[in-house]
Design an enzyme around this catalytic site. Structure first.
Site, PDB file in Angstrom:
ATOM      1  N   ASP A  20      54.081 -20.798  27.327  1.00 45.94           N
ATOM      2  CA  ASP A  20      54.883 -21.688  28.164  1.00 45.94           C
ATOM      3  C   ASP A  20      56.182 -22.144  27.516  1.00 45.94           C
ATOM      4  OD1 ASP A  20      53.879 -23.429  26.211  1.00 45.94           O
ATOM      5  OD2 ASP A  20      53.829 -25.108  27.619  1.00 45.94           O
ATOM      6  N   ASP A  22      48.974 -18.309  23.739  1.00 46.66           N
ATOM      7  CA  ASP A  22      49.632 -19.294  22.892  1.00 46.66           C
ATOM      8  C   ASP A  22      48.797 -20.573  22.950  1.00 46.66           C
ATOM      9  OD1 ASP A  22      51.822 -20.530  21.383  1.00 46.66           O
ATOM     10  OD2 ASP A  22      52.159 -21.650  23.239  1.00 46.66           O
ATOM     11  N   ASP A  38      57.975 -18.476  23.160  1.00 46.30           N
ATOM     12  CA  ASP A  38      57.036 -17.458  23.644  1.00 46.30           C
ATOM     13  C   ASP A  38      57.748 -16.340  24.404  1.00 46.30           C
ATOM     14  OD1 ASP A  38      54.804 -18.911  22.714  1.00 46.30           O
ATOM     15  OD2 ASP A  38      54.824 -20.154  24.513  1.00 46.30           O
TER      16      ASP A  38
END
Length: 698
Positions: free
Chosen positions: A586, A387, A590
């Site tokens: 994080d 990400d 996600d």
């Protein structure tokens, strides 16, 4: 070894017979009662066994020590007298566990030990008390019946020695987690409402309490700085050796060391909610979990003991029919040797010992494995999906500039945008709020607020409809961006994120935001490539911005303008292509992708939801942590394979030797005493090999 076995008091596992480990690690090292008992039994048994050995060596040896001759029959009775406490008292634990294994229909190593020593002792007792019952096939050339009290006693003594060494080695596997627990202070200095300071037990600290932390003291609980400045050593949690500067509002982690300044802090998390307590819980859970590779050992162990019993019977039969005189004596010794040397203790210890040591070592490095499966799977990963925000970048965006449209001013755009974003939890939101504070702009109150996942936010401020988001947000509300996109192409290629601000249906302007790339990210990705990983980046940002960042870092694939549910779909698509996927992120958005990936990796600065969904948590949120975790995973799996190879190879070679397969060709025969020593040393060797992981360095 068997984490599914749980009971409310110390004792032995009904499956493998080994001592159960406490579910909750102890903060202070306590004397192990099992180790103390085994050590006492070993020392007493060793002294008595030595005396028995002297007697069995013959009258001349004993006469040289005692100064008097001892007749053979008297020597046998003396051996019986000395061997009985060794076998019955010293080996009582083995017989007890062996009996339990039969009752529970879970034959294990103690089944073989109890059977081998029991047969040797009972045979010798019968030979001493009623020698006339034995046929000629048991007798020596002089007509006497040999006794094996020294074998029975020495076997018990050697197995006790192995247990003592094993228990000492096993205690060292939990040293890492015990060292973490030792970091937690026992007391805290609380500031009462009247200004008086008092030292209280850490258990009495409550959320909201004000606590003073003096230089050189450890932070008592999780919280934040209320007053003062200092540098705090957080290496015990993050692995980062450089102290972190702390001032008003900065977070503090319980157990970390306050270096040089006095702080007053506000307690935010206490007891089992602190970071340190959660680390200990995660490591303890990982140590109790079972790795997939353990299934092979479990399958073998399930049929191993019955197979050994059959091999022992076959060896007895072969020696009884074909062996030299006295045939039955040789047959008995061979069967006992097979039972002892084939104990599957080393096989059972091979995987759990490595997992225990690796979990503790990872915690010291700032890498927390949720379970043994995550340790094993991470080394098999060939594709890493990152990400962008908070993983590749710092997750602390900075406002770089505002481009107002005609009829609007920069300060006006910032006030409306900051007011709306103040109610948002998105990482970009803080950039608006901090910029407004820095520039002295007002943060307007929000009347209504709604967040649209992956697109932006909208609401009402002072009667005005306000929308802040990306181009997908504009399209969702039917607003055309106009020619402003063309004017921002240069900024997008530089890696900046563009945020549109709409007031009362009109495009008011565009805000340029930059989220700095993490330090060392480029080197980490290069190292991951050398590890054989293909690295992808997924983001809700525009394609041009994402490609700019990916190009600077050498990332292979880019998935841009993705919504949260699309991240999970990307992971699924890669898995369908036959790839083993790790996902690192994080944020709350996600979590689905982290849970879907073969291995989810949560950055330690992330949300609780992300951490709960992941198999690996990095306490220091940098990409080097992924590299450390993968290398530790590879070292652990390699260590497990070494242990399993040693255990399988040892039994494959030792059982035929004990059974006497090589006796006709080479005259090679194994004594039950040597077999017991070899069995004990094999278990210690496996544990020693596992302990090498404590010296692992990434």
């Amino acid at each position: 070894m068997h984490p599914e076995v749980i009971q409310d008091a110390p004792g032995s596992c009904p499956i493998c017979g080994m001592a159960l480990e406490p579910r909750e690690p102890e903060p202070l090292p306590k004397e192990d009662p099992e180790l103390k008992a085994m050590t006492r039994r070993f020392y007493v048994s060793a002294v008595l066994s030595f005396l028995i050995l002297l007697i069995s060596m013959g009258g001349m040896a004993l006469e040289g020590i005692l100064g008097v001759a001892v007749p053979h029959k008297a020597g046998v009775w003396l051996e019986l007298f000395l061997a009985t406490p060794v076998v019955i008292w010293g080996g009582w634990t083995f017989f007890q566990r062996g009996y339990t294994s039969v009752v529970n229909r879970s034959l294990n190593m103690f089944t073989l030990i109890a059977l081998g020593t029991g047969v040797a002792y009972l045979y010798s007792v019968l030979a001493a008390l009623a020698p006339g019952l034995f046929p000629d096939a048991f007798r020596l050339s002089d007509g006497s019946i040999p006794v094996y009290f020294e074998s029975a006693a020495l076997i018990v003594t050697l197995v006790l020695l192995g247990q003592v060494l094993e228990l000492k080695a096993r205690s060292r596997t939990g040293a890492a987690i015990a060292s973490l627990l030792e970091l937690a202070p026992r007391t805290a200095r609380r500031l009462r409402g009247d200004g008086v300071e008092e030292d209280i037990p850490i258990e009495q600290v409550q959320v909201g309490d004000r606590l003073r932390v003096r230089p050189g003291e450890r932070i008592p609980v999780d919280g934040e700085v209320f007053e003062g400045k200092s540098a705090v050593d957080e290496s015990m949690v993050t692995g980062e050796p450089i102290p972190v500067e702390k001032s008003l509002g900065d977070p503090l982690i319980g157990g970390t060391l306050n270096k040089n300044g006095s702080l007053i802090m506000t307690a935010k998390r206490v007891g089992e909610e602190t970071v340190l307590a959660r680390i200990v819980q995660m490591v303890a859970h990982a140590q109790r979990s079972r790795a997939p590779i353990q299934r092979l050992a479990d399958k073998v162990a399930g049929v191993f003991v019955p197979a050994v019993l059959l091999i022992a019977l076959a060896a007895f039969a072969a020696w009884a029919l074909l062996g030299p005189s006295p045939r039955l004596t040789y047959a008995l010794l061979s069967a006992i040797a097979v039972l002892l040397i084939a104990c599957p203790c080393a096989l059972g210890l091979a995987t759990p010992m490595s997992i225990m040591v690796a979990s503790g070592k990872g915690a010291q490095m700032g890498v927390l494995f949720k379970d043994a499966r995550a340790i094993e799977m991470l080394c098999r990963v060939d594709t890493l999906v990152l990400d962008k925000t908070g993983t590749v970048t710092l997750g602390r965006p900075v406002l770089k500039g505002i481009m107002p449209e005609e009829g609007f001013e920069e300060n006006q755009i910032l006030e409306f945008a900051a007011g709306l974003e103040a109610a948002s939890e998105h990482p970009l939101a803080d950039a608006f709020v901090q910029a407004a504070k820095r520039l002295g702009a007002a943060i307007l109150s929000v009347e209504t607020f709604e967040a649209v996942a992956g697109k932006g936010v909208h609401g009402k401020i002072k009667g005005h409809d306000v929308l802040v988001g990306n181009q997908a947000m504009l399209e969702a509300f039917g607003i055309a961006p106009g020619g402003i996109i063309e004017r921002t192409e240069t900024f997008q290629k530089g890696g900046e994120t563009l945020v549109f601000v709409v007031i009362d249906g009109r495009l008011a302007g565009l805000v340029r935001v930059e989220d700095p790339i993490r330090e060392g990210a480029s080197d980490a990705i290069e190292a991951l490539h050398k590890e054989g990983l293909r690295v992808s980046m997924v983001t809700g940002d525009r394609l041009a911005t994402a490609r700019a960042i990916a190009g600077r870092l050498g990332i292979d694939d880019v998935y841009a303008e993705t919504l949260p549910d699309q991240k999970q779909a990307i992971v699924e698509r890669l898995q369908k292509e036959g790839r083993v996927v790790a996902m690192a992120g994080d944020g709350i958005n996600d979590a689905p992708a982290l849970a879907k990936a073969d291995v989810g990796i949560a950055m330690g600065s992330g949300t609780d939801v992300a951490i709960e969904s992941a198999g690996v948590t990095l306490m220091r949120p940098d990409l080097e942590g992924i590299l450390r975790a993968r290398r530790l995973s590879k070292a652990t799996v390699r260590n497990i394979k070494q242990n399993l190879l040693f255990a399988f190879g040892y039994n494959a070679l030792a059982i035929p030797v004990a059974a006497g397969v090589f006796y006709p060709s080479f005259g090679l025969l194994l004594s039950p005493v040597i077999a017991a020593a070899a069995m004990s040393l094999s278990s210690v060797s496996v544990i020693t090999n596992a302990l090498r992981l404590r010296r692992f360095s990434a």
